[in-house]
Design a protein around this motif. Structure first.
Motif, PDB file in Angstrom:
ATOM      1  N   UNK A 229       0.842  -1.166   0.151  1.00 53.20           N
ATOM      2  CA  UNK A 229       0.201   0.091  -0.128  1.00 53.20           C
ATOM      3  C   UNK A 229       0.742   1.343  -0.086  1.00 53.20           C
ATOM      4  N   UNK A 230       0.966   1.881  -1.211  1.00 54.11           N
ATOM      5  CA  UNK A 230       1.822   3.146  -1.338  1.00 54.11           C
ATOM      6  C   UNK A 230       1.319   4.243  -0.239  1.00 54.11           C
ATOM      7  N   UNK A 231       0.036   4.279  -0.326  1.00 56.12           N
ATOM      8  CA  UNK A 231      -0.793   5.277   0.511  1.00 56.12           C
ATOM      9  C   UNK A 231       0.014   5.322   1.968  1.00 56.12           C
ATOM     10  N   UNK A 232       0.499   4.361   2.534  1.00 55.40           N
ATOM     11  CA  UNK A 232       0.917   4.395   3.708  1.00 55.40           C
ATOM     12  C   UNK A 232       2.043   5.115   3.909  1.00 55.40           C
ATOM     13  N   UNK A 233       2.957   5.369   2.678  1.00 52.19           N
ATOM     14  CA  UNK A 233       4.135   5.979   2.916  1.00 52.19           C
ATOM     15  C   UNK A 233       3.925   7.565   1.951  1.00 52.19           C
ATOM     16  N   UNK A 234       3.110   8.123   2.208  1.00 48.96           N
ATOM     17  CA  UNK A 234       2.806   9.660   1.623  1.00 48.96           C
ATOM     18  C   UNK A 234       3.882  10.532   2.132  1.00 48.96           C
ATOM     19  N   UNK A 235       3.994  10.211   3.383  1.00 45.63           N
ATOM     20  CA  UNK A 235       4.992  11.449   3.901  1.00 45.63           C
ATOM     21  C   UNK A 235       6.687  11.214   3.324  1.00 45.63           C
ATOM     22  N   UNK A 236       6.773  10.007   3.078  1.00 49.10           N
ATOM     23  CA  UNK A 236       7.974   9.623   2.486  1.00 49.10           C
ATOM     24  C   UNK A 236       8.107   9.965   1.128  1.00 49.10           C
ATOM     25  N   UNK A 237       7.126   9.631   0.204  1.00 52.62           N
ATOM     26  CA  UNK A 237       7.139   9.723  -1.281  1.00 52.62           C
ATOM     27  C   UNK A 237       6.999  11.191  -1.284  1.00 52.62           C
ATOM     28  N   UNK A 238       6.383  11.896  -0.543  1.00 51.16           N
ATOM     29  CA  UNK A 238       6.114  13.551  -0.895  1.00 51.16           C
ATOM     30  C   UNK A 238       7.555  14.237  -0.919  1.00 51.16           C
TER      31      UNK A 238
ATOM     32  N   UNK B 278      15.658  17.761   1.390  1.00 49.76           N
ATOM     33  CA  UNK B 278      14.480  16.700   1.124  1.00 49.76           C
ATOM     34  C   UNK B 278      14.944  15.214   1.189  1.00 49.76           C
ATOM     35  N   UNK B 279      15.979  14.987   0.602  1.00 46.46           N
ATOM     36  CA  UNK B 279      16.322  13.525   0.265  1.00 46.46           C
ATOM     37  C   UNK B 279      16.900  13.190   1.719  1.00 46.46           C
ATOM     38  N   UNK B 280      17.571  13.769   2.480  1.00 49.21           N
ATOM     39  CA  UNK B 280      18.104  13.375   3.752  1.00 49.21           C
ATOM     40  C   UNK B 280      16.983  13.386   4.826  1.00 49.21           C
ATOM     41  N   UNK B 281      16.135  14.265   4.445  1.00 55.08           N
ATOM     42  CA  UNK B 281      15.122  13.963   5.441  1.00 55.08           C
ATOM     43  C   UNK B 281      14.037  12.968   5.348  1.00 55.08           C
ATOM     44  N   UNK B 282      13.889  12.462   3.849  1.00 55.68           N
ATOM     45  CA  UNK B 282      13.135  11.278   3.484  1.00 55.68           C
ATOM     46  C   UNK B 282      13.954  10.027   4.243  1.00 55.68           C
ATOM     47  N   UNK B 283      15.354  10.072   4.074  1.00 55.56           N
ATOM     48  CA  UNK B 283      16.172   8.999   4.780  1.00 55.56           C
ATOM     49  C   UNK B 283      15.826   8.865   6.308  1.00 55.56           C
ATOM     50  N   UNK B 284      15.619  10.005   6.782  1.00 53.36           N
ATOM     51  CA  UNK B 284      15.438  10.164   8.549  1.00 53.36           C
ATOM     52  C   UNK B 284      13.818   9.492   8.658  1.00 53.36           C
ATOM     53  N   UNK B 285      13.224   9.798   7.718  1.00 49.39           N
ATOM     54  CA  UNK B 285      11.830   9.098   7.847  1.00 49.39           C
ATOM     55  C   UNK B 285      11.773   7.604   7.837  1.00 49.39           C
TER      56      UNK B 285
ATOM     57  N   UNK C   8       6.281   5.508  14.685  1.00 43.94           N
ATOM     58  CA  UNK C   8       6.665   5.994  13.177  1.00 43.94           C
ATOM     59  C   UNK C   8       5.798   7.435  13.003  1.00 43.94           C
ATOM     60  N   UNK C   9       4.611   7.426  13.578  1.00 45.30           N
ATOM     61  CA  UNK C   9       3.528   8.297  13.163  1.00 45.30           C
ATOM     62  C   UNK C   9       4.215   9.679  13.979  1.00 45.30           C
ATOM     63  N   UNK C  10       4.254   9.389  15.283  1.00 44.40           N
ATOM     64  CA  UNK C  10       4.723  10.304  15.976  1.00 44.40           C
ATOM     65  C   UNK C  10       6.147  11.055  15.531  1.00 44.40           C
ATOM     66  N   UNK C  11       6.961  10.228  15.046  1.00 46.09           N
ATOM     67  CA  UNK C  11       8.530  10.417  14.762  1.00 46.09           C
ATOM     68  C   UNK C  11       8.145  10.982  13.405  1.00 46.09           C
ATOM     69  N   UNK C  12       7.191  10.797  12.669  1.00 44.03           N
ATOM     70  CA  UNK C  12       6.906  11.812  11.208  1.00 44.03           C
ATOM     71  C   UNK C  12       6.580  12.826  11.734  1.00 44.03           C
ATOM     72  N   UNK C  13       5.855  13.508  12.555  1.00 43.28           N
ATOM     73  CA  UNK C  13       5.388  14.755  12.901  1.00 43.28           C
ATOM     74  C   UNK C  13       6.353  15.469  13.578  1.00 43.28           C
TER      75      UNK C  13
ATOM     76  N   UNK D 143      16.884  12.059  15.734  1.00 37.32           N
ATOM     77  CA  UNK D 143      15.354  11.679  15.902  1.00 37.32           C
ATOM     78  C   UNK D 143      15.167  10.198  15.227  1.00 37.32           C
ATOM     79  N   UNK D 144      15.832  10.055  14.012  1.00 40.93           N
ATOM     80  CA  UNK D 144      15.558   8.804  12.955  1.00 40.93           C
ATOM     81  C   UNK D 144      16.365   7.677  13.787  1.00 40.93           C
ATOM     82  N   UNK D 145      17.661   7.893  14.188  1.00 42.96           N
ATOM     83  CA  UNK D 145      18.342   6.779  14.694  1.00 42.96           C
ATOM     84  C   UNK D 145      17.821   6.430  16.165  1.00 42.96           C
ATOM     85  N   UNK D 146      17.504   7.312  16.924  1.00 41.08           N
ATOM     86  CA  UNK D 146      16.985   6.833  18.256  1.00 41.08           C
ATOM     87  C   UNK D 146      15.638   5.997  18.194  1.00 41.08           C
TER      88      UNK D 146
END
Length: 473
Positions: free
Chosen positions: A4-13, A110-117, A74-79, A245-248
């Protein structure tokens, strides 16, 4: 298999905006490349909206052979990450405006932010390493974006440390695969308890080495002061905030889902690393005169407090929510302090802030709130975060670590006051020249970050409620 790609909207955005930004930047004239910044902000807003909808509807799931988990963490980390990314975009506007590589800056961010997500939701060792690379490689280029001597040195040190510990992490992944015959966390949780002890222990240390590099914890901290000091202020704000944030969160998920019953005493190892990290960071910060290097060692000490939550991952029921609250509060408070640094590019030393309260009272107020907030002074979010994380540590059986953390917190007040003291002294002509700002955007960002830090302190219970929830496997 759920694809389901819709689950990855923040990363794909973020990744989609990076591709569009790269194409647009190739054709836009230099005076119009600010449109890529607007695109980056829109991508962050899209990700925040999608995450809010996911949390409101409770659509928790694992996708792509369960390699990525969309759950509470995941969702809290995304926020946290997307909000922090928006703040970094705000404080970067004046730094890269009309730069000949302005579009490239936003694309790399943007790319490094996507990697963090991707790190936040990684539920498989191979996914974890791929996310590590995506979060790291663009950040190396950002560190040397200014192309001056300090920036080049910063990028080189960042890259060499990242490459070395990335290889170590890959070797650790290979060893854990050899021990558990799987890379997915839920399968490793079943197979690692019966695997050879030494193989699992060495593999875990290897994987943790990569995550410790991303957080800037001891013994993988050597790059932090040089990169923070040599990179532009918004990039320094990024490397001292988002990778942590991503690593922890990634480390918490790995330990909780794959190694809870492995028989390895990783809890004591992380408790010792937390103690050494917070103490070394505070001791080194005492003697700094550069504001960037002081904040660099400050962020090392903050990682020590955050590692306490990982040490009690399976020993306290409140470890997860305390970690997420502290990460949110730290991100807002640290970015507020760095936004002031970005707003005053000529003020490089503590003495350069002499008389700031008289000439720029708004920025001085922000600095007071953020620096005292990093100490853990109410009503900022870090105070509540420290209270929760210290309580979780005591609940997990590490009272000695909580006592050491309290002592370090009190000691840290000394070097923050060394910065705050000059703000209220009489200024002179030389220091007054350093108070000339670089534009309104960093100042606006500083005030927004400070308001967010205070909001988290006052309404932190809402964050704790949101951060509660099981991890998916």
């Amino acid at each position: 298999m759920n694809e389901n790609l819709a689950a990855l909207i923040p990363e794909t955005a973020l990744l989609g905006a990076a591709v569009l930004g790269l194409l647009a930047g190739s054709w836009l004239p230099r005076r119009r490349q600010w449109l890529v910044a607007v695109l980056a902000a829109a991508a962050c807003a899209t990700g925040l909206t999608a995450t809010a909808i996911t949390m409101a509807t409770g659509r928790e799931q694992t996708v792509f052979a369960a390699a990525f988990a969309v759950d509470t963490a995941t969702d809290t980390g995304r926020l946290i990450v997307l909000t922090a990314l928006l703040l970094i975009v705000g404080m970067s506007v004046e730094t890269v405006r009309a730069h000949k590589r302005e579009a490239e800056y936003w694309v790399l961010l943007l790319m490094t932010g996507a990697g963090t997500l991707a790190l936040i939701g990684a539920n498989d060792l191979l996914m974890l390493f791929a996310a590590y690379l995506l979060a790291s490689v663009p950040a190396y280029a950002l560190a040397g974006f200014a192309k001056d001597a300090p920036g080049t040195e910063a990028a080189l040190k960042y890259y060499l440390m990242g490459a070395l510990l990335g290889i170590t992490m890959l070797a650790g992944t290979a060893l854990l695969y050899a021990a558990g015959h799987a890379t997915h966390y839920s399968e490793l949780a079943t197979t690692l308890p019966s695997a050879p002890y030494g193989l699992v222990a060495v593999g875990l240390v290897g994987v943790l080495a990569g995550l410790l590099f991303k957080t800037g914890a001891v013994p993988a901290h050597f790059w932090v002061p040089d990169v923070t000091d040599g990179a532009p202020a918004p990039v320094a704000a990024y490397v001292t905030t988002l990778p942590k944030i991503g690593a922890l969160i990634a480390g918490y998920r790995l330990l909780h889902q794959a190694l809870a019953d492995s028989g390895i005493n990783w809890s004591l190892l992380l408790a010792i690393l937390a103690a050494v990290t917070m103490t070394l960071g505070n001791l080194a910060a005492f003697f700094q005169t550069s504001v960037k290097r002081l904040l660099a060692y400050s962020t090392i000490s903050q990682v020590g407090y955050l590692l306490m939550a990982l040490a009690v991952t399976t020993r306290s029921d409140t470890a997860q929510k305390s970690l997420l609250l502290y990460l949110a509060a730290y991100a807002a408070t640290n970015l507020g302090a760095f936004a002031v640094v970005a707003a005053l590019p000529q003020a490089r030393a503590l003495a350069d802030y002499r008389g700031l309260a008289r000439r720029r009272p708004g920025l001085a107020a922000v600095l007071v709130v953020c620096l005292l907030g990093l100490v853990g002074t109410p009503p900022t979010g870090v105070f509540l975060g420290k209270l929760e994380i210290f309580s979780a540590t005591i609940d997990g059986g590490y009272t000695w670590l909580a006592a050491l953390a309290v002592a370090n917190t009190v000691a840290s007040l000394f070097y923050y006051l060394r910065w705050l003291g000059p703000l209220f002294l009489t200024t002179d002509t030389a220091s007054a020249d350093t108070h000339a700002g670089s534009g309104r955007w960093p100042a606006v960002t500083a005030h927004l970050a400070t308001a967010l830090s205070l909001t988290l302190g006052i309404a932190g219970q809402a964050v704790l409620t949101v951060a509660e929830g099981p991890l998916l496997s």
